[in-house]
Design a protein around this motif. Sequence first.
Motif, mmCIF file in Angstrom:
data_model
loop_
_atom_site.group_PDB
_atom_site.id
_atom_site.type_symbol
_atom_site.label_atom_id
_atom_site.label_comp_id
_atom_site.label_asym_id
_atom_site.label_seq_id
_atom_site.Cartn_x
_atom_site.Cartn_y
_atom_site.Cartn_z
ATOM 1 N N GLY A 49 -1.260 -7.400 -13.482
ATOM 2 C CA GLY A 49 -1.141 -6.916 -14.851
ATOM 3 C C GLY A 49 -0.108 -5.815 -14.990
ATOM 4 N N ALA A 50 0.148 -5.111 -13.899
ATOM 5 C CA ALA A 50 1.159 -4.054 -13.891
ATOM 6 C C ALA A 50 2.534 -4.594 -13.498
ATOM 7 N N GLY A 51 2.613 -5.914 -13.298
ATOM 8 C CA GLY A 51 3.913 -6.526 -13.026
ATOM 9 C C GLY A 51 4.181 -6.907 -11.580
ATOM 10 N N ALA A 52 3.240 -6.682 -10.680
ATOM 11 C CA ALA A 52 3.451 -7.037 -9.276
ATOM 12 C C ALA A 52 3.369 -8.549 -9.099
ATOM 13 N N ASP A 53 4.264 -9.084 -8.308
ATOM 14 C CA ASP A 53 4.261 -10.504 -7.975
ATOM 15 C C ASP A 53 3.604 -10.649 -6.609
ATOM 16 N N VAL A 54 2.276 -10.693 -6.614
ATOM 17 C CA VAL A 54 1.515 -10.691 -5.367
ATOM 18 C C VAL A 54 0.302 -11.593 -5.530
ATOM 19 N N SER A 55 -0.128 -12.196 -4.425
ATOM 20 C CA SER A 55 -1.321 -13.044 -4.466
ATOM 21 C C SER A 55 -2.406 -12.466 -3.559
ATOM 22 N N PHE A 56 -3.591 -12.973 -3.751
ATOM 23 C CA PHE A 56 -4.730 -12.580 -2.911
ATOM 24 C C PHE A 56 -4.388 -12.817 -1.441
ATOM 25 N N ILE A 57 -3.846 -13.974 -1.125
ATOM 26 C CA ILE A 57 -3.513 -14.327 0.259
ATOM 27 C C ILE A 57 -2.485 -13.357 0.834
ATOM 28 N N ASP A 58 -1.477 -13.007 0.030
ATOM 29 C CA ASP A 58 -0.456 -12.055 0.488
ATOM 30 C C ASP A 58 -1.102 -10.796 1.052
ATOM 31 N N LEU A 59 -2.088 -10.290 0.346
ATOM 32 C CA LEU A 59 -2.712 -9.033 0.732
ATOM 33 C C LEU A 59 -3.798 -9.220 1.784
ATOM 34 N N ALA A 60 -4.549 -10.302 1.706
ATOM 35 C CA ALA A 60 -5.641 -10.531 2.649
ATOM 36 C C ALA A 60 -5.138 -10.766 4.070
ATOM 37 N N GLU A 61 -3.957 -11.339 4.205
ATOM 38 C CA GLU A 61 -3.427 -11.635 5.537
ATOM 39 C C GLU A 61 -3.115 -10.370 6.329
ATOM 40 N N GLN A 62 -2.704 -9.318 5.652
ATOM 41 C CA GLN A 62 -2.393 -8.047 6.307
ATOM 42 C C GLN A 62 -3.010 -6.916 5.479
ATOM 43 N N PRO A 63 -4.293 -6.633 5.707
ATOM 44 C CA PRO A 63 -5.007 -5.682 4.844
ATOM 45 C C PRO A 63 -4.789 -4.213 5.206
ATOM 46 N N THR A 64 -3.534 -3.783 5.107
ATOM 47 C CA THR A 64 -3.219 -2.362 5.317
ATOM 48 C C THR A 64 -2.297 -1.894 4.204
ATOM 49 N N LEU A 65 -2.339 -0.614 3.917
ATOM 50 C CA LEU A 65 -1.418 -0.064 2.926
ATOM 51 C C LEU A 65 0.027 -0.215 3.387
ATOM 52 N N ALA A 66 0.255 -0.102 4.686
ATOM 53 C CA ALA A 66 1.619 -0.238 5.216
ATOM 54 C C ALA A 66 2.194 -1.611 4.902
ATOM 55 N N ALA A 67 1.372 -2.641 4.930
ATOM 56 C CA ALA A 67 1.836 -3.996 4.608
ATOM 57 C C ALA A 67 1.905 -4.214 3.097
ATOM 58 N N TRP A 68 1.008 -3.610 2.369
ATOM 59 C CA TRP A 68 0.935 -3.852 0.925
ATOM 60 C C TRP A 68 2.011 -3.135 0.126
ATOM 61 N N LEU A 69 2.296 -1.901 0.488
ATOM 62 C CA LEU A 69 3.206 -1.113 -0.348
ATOM 63 C C LEU A 69 4.580 -1.745 -0.546
ATOM 64 N N PRO A 70 5.216 -2.297 0.491
ATOM 65 C CA PRO A 70 6.520 -2.939 0.240
ATOM 66 C C PRO A 70 6.431 -4.124 -0.727
ATOM 67 N N ARG A 71 5.284 -4.794 -0.765
ATOM 68 C CA ARG A 71 5.095 -5.924 -1.690
ATOM 69 C C ARG A 71 4.818 -5.458 -3.114
ATOM 70 N N LEU A 72 4.188 -4.304 -3.239
ATOM 71 C CA LEU A 72 3.707 -3.844 -4.545
ATOM 72 C C LEU A 72 4.610 -2.826 -5.235
ATOM 73 N N VAL A 73 5.279 -2.011 -4.451
ATOM 74 C CA VAL A 73 6.027 -0.886 -5.002
ATOM 75 C C VAL A 73 7.511 -1.045 -4.663
ATOM 76 N N PRO A 74 8.345 -1.173 -5.650
ATOM 77 C CA PRO A 74 9.776 -1.262 -5.364
ATOM 78 C C PRO A 74 10.248 -0.037 -4.586
ATOM 79 N N ALA A 75 10.962 -0.273 -3.507
ATOM 80 C CA ALA A 75 11.513 0.799 -2.671
ATOM 81 C C ALA A 75 10.433 1.728 -2.133
ATOM 82 N N ALA A 76 9.264 1.141 -1.791
ATOM 83 C CA ALA A 76 8.162 1.954 -1.257
ATOM 84 C C ALA A 76 8.540 2.531 0.089
ATOM 85 N N ASP A 77 8.182 3.780 0.250
ATOM 86 C CA ASP A 77 8.432 4.405 1.541
ATOM 87 C C ASP A 77 7.135 4.580 2.322
ATOM 88 N N GLY A 78 6.025 4.033 1.757
ATOM 89 C CA GLY A 78 4.734 4.113 2.421
ATOM 90 C C GLY A 78 4.115 5.429 2.253
#
Length: 78
Positions: A49-78
């Motif tokens: 709803g906030a505009g992220a192009d992400v799926s449940f599987i994308d996040l479930a496969e690697q359930p860490t903030l380190a893996a999620w932030l690059p997918r969710l936040v443009p130019a995330a530095d973690g």
Amino acid sequence: MAPLTADAVRAAVAELLYLEPQELAADDNLFEAGLDSVRLLTLVERWRGAGADVSFIDLAEQPTLAAWLPRLVPAADG
């Protein structure tokens, strides 16, 4: 809606786990920390709803903030 930030992602996860954001390390396994599939789906829908192009599987496969932030936040530095 404002773009996602690393702090907002961390806060959203922490809230569902009844933790303070600073209690979550970037490499913590969020399923081991108490996140379940229903809560993850809630987060996915919120972030889509906030505009992220992400799926449940994308996040479930690697359930860490380190893996999620690059997918969710443009130019995330973690």
